[in-house]
Design a protein around this motif. Structure first.
Motif, PDB file in Angstrom:
ATOM      1  N   LEU A 199      -7.830   1.771  -1.053  1.00 61.10           N
ATOM      2  CA  LEU A 199      -8.491   0.685  -0.340  1.00 61.10           C
ATOM      3  C   LEU A 199      -9.958   1.006  -0.115  1.00 61.10           C
ATOM      4  O   LEU A 199     -10.295   2.108   0.325  1.00 61.10           O
ATOM      5  N   LEU A 232      -7.613  -7.633  -0.163  1.00 56.17           N
ATOM      6  CA  LEU A 232      -6.269  -7.850   0.368  1.00 56.17           C
ATOM      7  C   LEU A 232      -6.040  -9.254   0.936  1.00 56.17           C
ATOM      8  O   LEU A 232      -4.972  -9.831   0.705  1.00 56.17           O
ATOM      9  N   ASP A 266     -11.101  -3.328   2.900  1.00 58.19           N
ATOM     10  CA  ASP A 266      -9.644  -3.409   2.912  1.00 58.19           C
ATOM     11  C   ASP A 266      -9.032  -2.397   3.871  1.00 58.19           C
ATOM     12  O   ASP A 266      -7.978  -2.656   4.467  1.00 58.19           O
ATOM     13  N   GLU A 307      -1.990   2.283  -3.495  1.00 55.93           N
ATOM     14  CA  GLU A 307      -3.246   1.592  -3.797  1.00 55.93           C
ATOM     15  C   GLU A 307      -4.396   2.144  -2.948  1.00 55.93           C
ATOM     16  O   GLU A 307      -4.260   2.358  -1.738  1.00 55.93           O
ATOM     17  N   VAL A 344       0.833  -1.207   0.000  1.00 53.25           N
ATOM     18  CA  VAL A 344       0.000   0.000   0.000  1.00 53.25           C
ATOM     19  C   VAL A 344       0.866   1.255   0.000  1.00 53.25           C
ATOM     20  O   VAL A 344       0.574   2.234  -0.684  1.00 53.25           O
TER      21      VAL A 344
END
Length: 342
Positions: free
Chosen positions: A169, A217, A173, A167, A162
């Motif tokens: 979420l 994840l 996540d 990324e 991350v």
């Protein structure tokens, strides 16, 4: 001030971010106003808890107000940003250590400085629209505001993934990674806020929480652990190249777009932060990098490419994602002497 509203109602102190047109980006005056409210409510027996919320549907807070830092740095003024980061990090620590419950309602984007405001309190609520990210490597910074500690404590190697890729979420996540701990459907937020204000009982938030689906994840964990456990950025890139698949290819592209200095420093910070016991230690290390970032790092160029010229073509100091020399990263994270956060 107009950009942030603080008030008391019933048993609650309420902080409302009020810059929806700017995705509630956090400015230095906003940070100081929020801190003043928290200080005033800390020992007030009439205030049982604090509610953190934001106007607008698009974002709780999409980060710090970094455009102003660009213009200051280009004019040769480095100290204003350093003062902002020091004061912002102090607020992050106060939130993490606050003696009363803090219930954060985080809709839309929660990025960078928004993580520092919303993700260190006791009750961190996300809903359907919530998207949490730490995309700092893409603008020449590092995951800061104590976010490095959250990433370091995430399961397995989720933190490296991350932190290095930025990324975004979803709610499920975000909870899995440790940025939030409660999912409450957005339609239930008004009633929950009324109950918190009326009773001052933060367990109302826990009672309102619902199971949430859609986490990606957990299913990626074997691959993430395999790839991001590598010692160096070069090895991580090599493993991603050999991995194949959409997630690996997307991660590879994101890393290659980002600042080599920021990537290497982020990896080092996360590895160190696994041994930290408090947010205080995390922000102290983060501050060493941010203090130098707009003079010796890629931060000014990252802001230019992302926000000022918007050409999305930053010219980093090093030509490849894994090209930042280790001694340079050691320097970026070395003691600031009397300028270190105490």
């Amino acid at each position: 001030m107009d950009d942030v509203k603080t008030r008391t109602e019933g048993r609650a102190g309420i902080v409302t971010l009020a810059r929806p047109q700017a995705l509630n980006a956090l400015s230095h005056p906003m940070s100081l106003a929020i801190e003043a409210a928290f200080d005033a409510w800390r020992d007030d027996p009439a205030i049982a808890l604090v509610i953190m919320e934001a106007e607008g549907e698009k974002a709780f807070c999409a980060g710090g107000d970094i455009a102003s830092i660009y213009h200051q740095a280009k004019a040769g003024a480095l100290q204003p940003a350093r003062d902002f980061w020091r004061d912002e990090y102090r607020l992050n620590v106060k939130i993490a250590e606050y003696p009363k419950p803090i219930v954060s309602f985080m809709q839309g984007f929660i990025m960078g400085g928004g993580v520092g405001l919303g993700c260190h309190g006791s009750h961190r609520i996300v809903g359907e629209s919530s998207r949490v990210a730490m995309p700092e490597c893409g603008i020449g910074l590092i995951p800061d505001v104590g976010g490095s500690l959250i990433l370091a404590r995430a399961p397995g190697r989720v933190g490296e993934y991350v932190g290095l890729t930025g990324e975004r979420l979803n709610a499920a996540d975000a909870i899995f990674a440790g940025f939030a701990n409660l999912y409450v459907p957005g339609e239930d937020w008004p009633a929950l806020k009324r109950g918190l204000i009326e009773t001052g009982d933060a367990t109302r938030a826990e009672e309102a929480a619902r199971p949430v689906e859609g986490a990606t994840l957990p299913g990626l964990m074997p691959m993430l652990d395999r790839v991001f456990s590598a010692e160096t950025l070069s090895e991580i890139l090599e493993r991603l190249e050999g991995e194949g698949g959409e997630t690996a290819e997307k991660a590879l592209a994101a890393i290659r777009r980002s600042s080599p200095i920021s990537l290497a420093a982020t990896l080092e910070i996360l590895r160190r932060a696994r041994g930290f016991s408090s947010v205080r230690e995390a922000v102290a290390l983060e501050y060493r990098f941010t203090w130098r970032s707009h003079e010796l790092g890629d931060f000014v160029e990252g802001i230019r490419a992302q926000l000022i010229d918007k050409d999305r073509t930053p010219h980093w100091k090093h030509p490849a994602a894994d090209a930042a020399p280790a001694p340079y990263i050691a320097m970026m994270l070395s003691s600031l002497g009397e300028n270190d956060i105490q």
